[in-house]
Write an enzyme that holds these catalytic residues in place. Sequence first.
Site, PDB file in Angstrom:
ATOM      1  N   ASP A 147       5.631  -4.956   9.515  1.00  0.00           N
ATOM      2  CA  ASP A 147       6.773  -4.519  10.317  1.00  0.00           C
ATOM      3  C   ASP A 147       6.862  -5.317  11.613  1.00  0.00           C
ATOM      4  O   ASP A 147       7.950  -5.671  12.067  1.00  0.00           O
ATOM      5  CB  ASP A 147       6.655  -3.029  10.669  1.00  0.00           C
ATOM      6  CG  ASP A 147       6.868  -2.140   9.449  1.00  0.00           C
ATOM      7  OD1 ASP A 147       7.219  -2.666   8.371  1.00  0.00           O
ATOM      8  OD2 ASP A 147       6.673  -0.914   9.579  1.00  0.00           O
ATOM      9  N   ASP A 173       1.506  -1.807  12.193  1.00  0.00           N
ATOM     10  CA  ASP A 173       1.858  -2.330  10.863  1.00  0.00           C
ATOM     11  C   ASP A 173       2.218  -3.814  10.998  1.00  0.00           C
ATOM     12  O   ASP A 173       3.245  -4.173  11.568  1.00  0.00           O
ATOM     13  CB  ASP A 173       3.036  -1.546  10.294  1.00  0.00           C
ATOM     14  CG  ASP A 173       3.290  -1.913   8.841  1.00  0.00           C
ATOM     15  OD1 ASP A 173       3.260  -1.035   7.977  1.00  0.00           O
ATOM     16  OD2 ASP A 173       3.516  -3.122   8.566  1.00  0.00           O
ATOM     17  N   THR A 206      -1.041   7.722  -0.646  1.00  0.00           N
ATOM     18  CA  THR A 206      -2.344   7.692  -1.334  1.00  0.00           C
ATOM     19  C   THR A 206      -3.258   6.591  -0.796  1.00  0.00           C
ATOM     20  O   THR A 206      -4.460   6.593  -1.077  1.00  0.00           O
ATOM     21  CB  THR A 206      -2.143   7.418  -2.834  1.00  0.00           C
ATOM     22  OG1 THR A 206      -1.551   6.101  -2.962  1.00  0.00           O
ATOM     23  CG2 THR A 206      -1.213   8.447  -3.475  1.00  0.00           C
ATOM     24  N   ARG A 215       0.855  -1.183   0.000  1.00  0.00           N
ATOM     25  CA  ARG A 215       0.000   0.000   0.000  1.00  0.00           C
ATOM     26  C   ARG A 215       0.893   1.236   0.000  1.00  0.00           C
ATOM     27  O   ARG A 215       1.818   1.332   0.803  1.00  0.00           O
ATOM     28  CB  ARG A 215      -0.860  -0.035   1.270  1.00  0.00           C
ATOM     29  CG  ARG A 215      -1.923   0.985   1.327  1.00  0.00           C
ATOM     30  CD  ARG A 215      -2.797   0.748   2.534  1.00  0.00           C
ATOM     31  NE  ARG A 215      -2.188   1.213   3.775  1.00  0.00           N
ATOM     32  CZ  ARG A 215      -2.884   1.507   4.865  1.00  0.00           C
ATOM     33  NH1 ARG A 215      -4.199   1.364   4.860  1.00  0.00           N
ATOM     34  NH2 ARG A 215      -2.287   1.930   5.947  1.00  0.00           N
TER      35      ARG A 215
HETATM   36  O1  PRP Z   1      -6.699  -2.539   3.275  1.00  0.00           O
HETATM   37  P1  PRP Z   1      -5.540  -1.713   2.852  1.00  0.00           P
HETATM   38  O2  PRP Z   1      -5.730  -0.243   3.171  1.00  0.00           O
HETATM   39  O3  PRP Z   1      -5.144  -1.932   1.414  1.00  0.00           O
HETATM   40  O4  PRP Z   1      -4.294  -2.093   3.782  1.00  0.00           O
HETATM   41  C1  PRP Z   1      -3.991  -3.387   4.101  1.00  0.00           C
HETATM   42  C2  PRP Z   1      -2.682  -3.798   3.502  1.00  0.00           C
HETATM   43  O5  PRP Z   1      -1.601  -3.119   4.184  1.00  0.00           O
HETATM   44  C3  PRP Z   1      -0.697  -4.073   4.712  1.00  0.00           C
HETATM   45  O6  PRP Z   1       0.314  -4.375   3.816  1.00  0.00           O
HETATM   46  P2  PRP Z   1       1.507  -3.348   3.527  1.00  0.00           P
HETATM   47  O7  PRP Z   1       1.168  -2.456   2.370  1.00  0.00           O
HETATM   48  O8  PRP Z   1       1.908  -2.652   4.787  1.00  0.00           O
HETATM   49  O9  PRP Z   1       2.669  -4.284   3.025  1.00  0.00           O
HETATM   50  P3  PRP Z   1       3.570  -5.311   3.893  1.00  0.00           P
HETATM   51  O10 PRP Z   1       2.721  -6.524   4.111  1.00  0.00           O
HETATM   52  O11 PRP Z   1       4.743  -5.575   3.019  1.00  0.00           O
HETATM   53  O12 PRP Z   1       3.964  -4.642   5.171  1.00  0.00           O
HETATM   54  C4  PRP Z   1      -1.572  -5.275   4.952  1.00  0.00           C
HETATM   55  O13 PRP Z   1      -0.857  -6.469   5.108  1.00  0.00           O
HETATM   56  C5  PRP Z   1      -2.493  -5.271   3.766  1.00  0.00           C
HETATM   57  O14 PRP Z   1      -1.931  -5.906   2.619  1.00  0.00           O
HETATM   58  O1  URA Z   2      -3.581  -0.918  10.553  1.00  0.00           O
HETATM   59  C1  URA Z   2      -3.008  -1.289   9.501  1.00  0.00           C
HETATM   60  C2  URA Z   2      -3.427  -0.855   8.229  1.00  0.00           C
HETATM   61  C3  URA Z   2      -2.785  -1.322   7.131  1.00  0.00           C
HETATM   62  N1  URA Z   2      -1.732  -2.158   7.265  1.00  0.00           N
HETATM   63  C4  URA Z   2      -1.314  -2.582   8.492  1.00  0.00           C
HETATM   64  O2  URA Z   2      -0.345  -3.351   8.590  1.00  0.00           O
HETATM   65  N2  URA Z   2      -1.959  -2.127   9.580  1.00  0.00           N
HETATM   66 MG    MG Z   3       3.154  -3.186   6.149  1.00  0.00          MG
END
Ligand code: PRP
Ligand code: URA
Ligand code: MG
Length: 213
Positions: free
Chosen positions: A206, A203, A107, A103
């Site tokens: 993370d 997150d 944005t 994400r």
């Molecule tokens: O419903 P949304 O608003 O789209 O957000 C959710 C997304 O955000 C996080 O991933 P992230 O983009 O942080 O990637 P990561 O798993 O590599 O940390 C999570 O694991 C989802 O994939």
């Molecule tokens: O709360 C949140 C939202 C998006 N992605 C995450 O990992 N946590």
């Molecule tokens: Mg993430």
Amino acid sequence: MDVHVADHPLIAHKLTYLRDKRTDSPTFRRLAEELMTLLAYEATRDVRVEPFRIETPVAPTTGIKLSNPKPLIVPILRAGLGMLEGMVRLLPSAEVGFLGMQRNEETLEPVTYANRLPDDLTGRQVFVLDPMLATGGSMADAIHYLLDRGADNITAVCLLAAPEGVAHLEASLASTDIPVKVVTGAIDERLNEKGYIVPGLGDAGDRLYGVVD
Ligand SMILES: O=P(O)(O)OC[C@H]1O[C@H](OP(=O)(O)OP(=O)(O)O)[C@H](O)[C@@H]1O
Ligand SMILES: O=c1cc[nH]c(=O)[nH]1
Ligand SMILES: [Mg+2]
């Protein structure tokens, strides 16, 4: 779209420790895996099966076995990877495909950066794993991608969801009549101004794997 919130004290107990900011990465990884195994029980309630004739030491009988083609499990990288082991423990014969999505934190739009899935998913039952359903953008894109390739039954499994994400997913699927189910450990209060689930757990990627920029 069918939404199921898993209501079980063990799930609530493990989610509480997962949310706690004092929980370290190794414990977070273990809890995410254990929660997935508990959610898998509910998520696989409609897994496709067929009759299977066997003989016990006492008598012939008809049981059931998983149908072919076997289900496809799709963790959304990175954070969905933390749920994979908990799911394949219950469905060891399933195939696994991968979608990498991130994400954009400005944005809040998802970007797909990796794809290792069969091209043809005609007639496949798919389980999509991602711990967080926040705005719902990532899950909606992933599900549409799978539907475009022919998947005809989809279950999204999340540890936490925001009401905004559930509503967005439902609206984005309004024009399809393919069954889509969401199984989640909880639906939290809301999203904050940065698109994080409140109270949430921060997150997920993370907390599982460390901060990368
Ligand atoms: O419903 P949304 O608003 O789209 O957000 C959710 C997304 O955000 C996080 O991933 P992230 O983009 O942080 O990637 P990561 O798993 O590599 O940390 C999570 O694991 C989802 O994939
Ligand atoms: O709360 C949140 C939202 C998006 N992605 C995450 O990992 N946590
Ligand atoms: Mg993430």
